[in-house]
Enzyme design. Structure first.
Site, PDB file in Angstrom:
ATOM      1  N   GLU A  76      93.210  19.481  56.405  1.00 25.19           N
ATOM      2  CA  GLU A  76      93.722  18.312  56.195  1.00 25.19           C
ATOM      3  C   GLU A  76      95.485  18.281  56.332  1.00 25.19           C
ATOM      4  O   GLU A  76      96.132  17.461  57.195  1.00 25.19           O
ATOM      5  CB  GLU A  76      93.468  17.295  55.229  1.00 25.19           C
ATOM      6  N   ASP A  77      96.020  19.201  55.482  1.00 22.58           N
ATOM      7  CA  ASP A  77      97.318  19.038  55.618  1.00 22.58           C
ATOM      8  C   ASP A  77      98.264  20.028  56.236  1.00 22.58           C
ATOM      9  O   ASP A  77      99.517  20.163  55.914  1.00 22.58           O
ATOM     10  CB  ASP A  77      97.820  19.060  53.920  1.00 22.58           C
TER      11      ASP A  77
END
Length: 712
Positions: A76-77
């Site tokens: 996700e990051d």
């Protein structure tokens, strides 16, 4: 931050066969991917995945779950992809990380239609692999533990989502410890004044009643010894939010609650569970309607235990849970027990159920449904399994606690309906007012003009709203009689301390107690809703708490001969109020140990050296040193506040050592001089209430512990 060596050592403690190289690779990969990223607190972002992994390691979970925790934010990051994770760590881990990523992107607190759809996705993901939600719950737990660094509005949003969704979900999965901690962390954000009020009242209660929990635990151990049953007995005070919720449900003051403490007895066999139950009921009177046998009828998440409530010491109601050690593992870990490891292999616990059954059954029933409201209602019925949802004939839904009756339902609709209730129909059939309602039933309340609440309704109703309304009605009827009785009780109590119960004094006491006027206070006093001690303490706390002369240190212990001197043992540091035993030692007099000191086991064959002792019952000076193991945030001013807080409890710090210094926290050993065990619990409770105190525990065997800690 926890190092890779620390994490591997934690995993190896329960899984010696752990894949150490793979965990190290995951640690290094996650650290590299998150390099240059920081949390709101300013810490390196990777401290968060590592903390999540440590939480899961404490639940003794498998390598794949630990690695997933380390990598759960990479897709996700960071620049990492599903394919990268699969190439490095295998498809199983990649699927888990991807599942956690999808859960993170769900807006569970959005509008109801969107929320229903996202709940559907949540349960579908969980049905594929329950470990996804275990990682997500640990992720939420650490975020809530460190929520102070977020913006105030973000804190409120996350806390509300935690209270409404994640805490109930953890409870439904049998992870009661996590539910309680999540609720309390959210409560700290949503109602900090309410939580602080509970802590302050709890400290006051301990000051007034002494160490009730320790005394009751000792009484139970004694009864089990008489019955020849080997078992461990634990007592604990309930979390502030749990106490607050009961106060709201029952609409009672703190001092009126009867189940602030809970006790747990862990035995070696199922047969011993029932023997313990017999011993407890033989010694104390059981409370009707408060016994549950979850051993013969276990909950769907595998929970097994015997629950009973008895009238314990001084008539206080005490909740007792009785279970075997294997049952206890499931009760503590919930569905995580299905995945836990011991000695390198999956632990075979006969009471751990397949955690996917509940999720699979739910999604199977509703995966084809187009009705969002129907699905959302079904989800909430499953998650909030301690609630009962019933309908009026018009289709309005009212939520009641499990065990709710038609009287509770009537008052839930309106106080006027409840007061005028003369009967009820459930699903069209006339039933007694004490009938326990079930999920989904239709309830019709029959009323009559001129009907008044009956005194017997108090024992039938379970909700605070119903009980309070019934009491108010009964109090109004008997108000004059209660006021006369309350005035007499107040007069006697004030004369006892040499004061007069004047109108001015009583009006002032009522104001300090938050009661609207002298007459109302006397009526409550006469009806036993408050005590005369409450009234006197509101005006003269210094007189109400007088306990007599201070005990001379030389005669603090009773049971010694005139020529014998005593010394407290440094290994267990006993304090007045605890059960103690003396051990004669040549040249050193008598060494006083706490009765549960582990070093006494080595002296079981030398019973001629043992002396039966007890502490003097009077007031002691604050001269008894106890070592506290405290972990605090590494922030400016925190240590000063901790020291000030200890001083405010009239305790003196005689020594302080730093045994571990990390970028985000300090671990200290603090020697505190105390009066007795009540004073100890007051200090520990006050420190626990401080938001910058991560953990606090009483350190036994401090010499050994300090040496070991210094070597870490």
């Amino acid at each position: 931050m926890i190092t890779d060596d620390d994490l591997i050592e934690l995993v190896r403690s329960y899984n010696p066969r752990t894949n150490e190289p793979l965990i190290r690779d995951a640690f290094a990969y996650g650290e590299e991917m998150h390099h240059g990223q920081y949390r709101h607190s300013g810490e390196p972002y990777f401290t968060h995945p590592v903390a999540v992994a440590a939480i899961l390691a404490e639940q003794r979970l498998d390598d794949a779950t630990i690695i997933t925790a380390l990598l759960h934010d990479t897709i996700e990051d960071t620049r990492s992809t599903y394919g990268d994770v699969a190439d490095h760590f295998g498809k199983e881990v990649a699927e888990l990380v991807d599942g956690v990523t999808k859960l993170t992107n769900l807006q569970l607190s959005s509008t109801e239609t969107k929320q229903a759809e996202n709940f559907r996705k949540l349960f579908m993901a969980m049905s594929k692999d329950m470990r996804v939600i275990l990682v997500k719950l640990a992720d939420r737990l650490h975020n809530m533990r460190t929520i102070k660094s977020m913006r105030p509005e973000k804190q409120t949003q996350k806390a509300r989502e935690t209270m409404d969704i994640f805490a109930p979900l953890a409870g439904r999965m049998g992870m009661q410890w996590m539910r309680e901690e999540l609720e309390d962390l959210a409560f700290r954000v949503l109602n900090p004044e309410g939580r602080s009020s509970i802590i302050r009242r709890f400290i006051t209660l301990q000051r007034e009643t002494g160490d009730v929990m320790h005394k009751i635990t000792g009484d139970m151990r004694l009864e089990l010894e008489k019955a020849g049953i080997e078992a461990d007995v634990f007592g604990r005070a309930k979390k502030p939010y749990s106490i607050w919720r009961k106060m709201q449900e029952k609409e009672q003051g703190f001092s009126r609650l009867s189940d602030i403490y809970g006790f747990r007895i862990v035995t070696g066999s199922e047969e011993d569970c029932y023997r313990v139950l017999g011993a407890i009921h033989q010694r104390w009177r059981s409370v009707p309607g408060r016994f549950k046998d979850y051993i013969s009828q276990p909950k769907s998440n595998g929970y097994r235990s015997l629950h009973t409530t008895v009238s314990g010491r001084d008539g206080k109601r005490v909740e007792v849970q009785i279970r075997t050690r294997q049952m206890h593992e499931v009760a503590e870990a919930g569905v995580a027990a299905h995945w836990s490891y011991r000695d390198g292999v999956r632990a075979e616990n006969p009471f751990a159920v397949d955690p996917a059954k509940w999720i699979a059954g739910l999604t199977e029933r509703f995966e084809m449904s187009e009705d969002h409201d129907e699905f959302l209602e079904a989800v909430k019925l499953e998650m909030y399994s301690d609630k009962v949802f019933c309908f009026t004939p018009k289709g309005d839904v009212f939520k009641l606690p499990r065990g709710g009756t038609p009287i509770d339902f009537a008052y839930a609709i309106h106080t006027r309906i409840g007061s005028a209730c003369v009967g009820a129909k459930v699903d069209g059939i006339r039933v007694p007012l004490w009938t326990r309602l079930k999920n989904g039933q239709s309830v019709e309340i029959i009323t009559a003009e001129g009907q008044r609440p009956q005194a017997t309704w108090i024992d039938i109703a379970v909700t605070g709203k119903a009980k309070a309304a019934i009491r108010k009605s009964l109090r109004e009827e008997d108000r004059e009689r209660f006021m006369k009785l309350g005035a007499e009780l107040a007069r006697v109590a004030f004369e006892h301390i040499g004061k007069k119960a004047s109108d001015k004094a009583l009006n002032t006491a009522a104001k300090r107690l938050g009661i609207p006027g002298r007459a109302e206070m006397l009526a409550r006093l006469g009806s036993a809703e408050i005590t005369a001690h409450d009234v006197v303490s509101a005006l003269y706390p210094e007189l109400a708490d007088t306990k007599g002369d201070v005990v001379d240190e030389q005669r603090a212990v009773v049971g010694l001969s005139p020529d014998q001197s005593f010394k407290r043992s440094g290994c267990c540091q006993p304090v007045p109020g605890e059960r103690i035993v003396g051990i004669t030692k040549r040249g050193e007099g008598v060494l006083v140990h706490a009765i549960d000191c582990t070093r006494l086991a080595a002296l079981e064959d030398d019973l001629d050296k043992w002396i039966d002792l007890q502490w003097h019952t009077g007031t002691h000076r604050a001269i008894y040193t106890v070592t506290l193991d405290v972990v605090i945030s590494n922030d400016a001013g925190v240590l000063g506040r901790i020291c000030t807080l200890i001083g405010e409890q009239k305790a003196n710090i005689s020594d302080l050592k730093f045994v571990d210094r990390k970028p985000d926290y300090y671990r200290l050993m603090i020697d505190v001089d105390l009066r007795d065990v009540e004073h100890l619990h007051t200090v520990m409770t006050a420190l626990e209430a401080e938001s910058d105190v991560a953990s606090i525990a009483r350190r036994r065997d401090p010499e050994t512990s300090l040496t070991a800690a210094a070597a870490e």
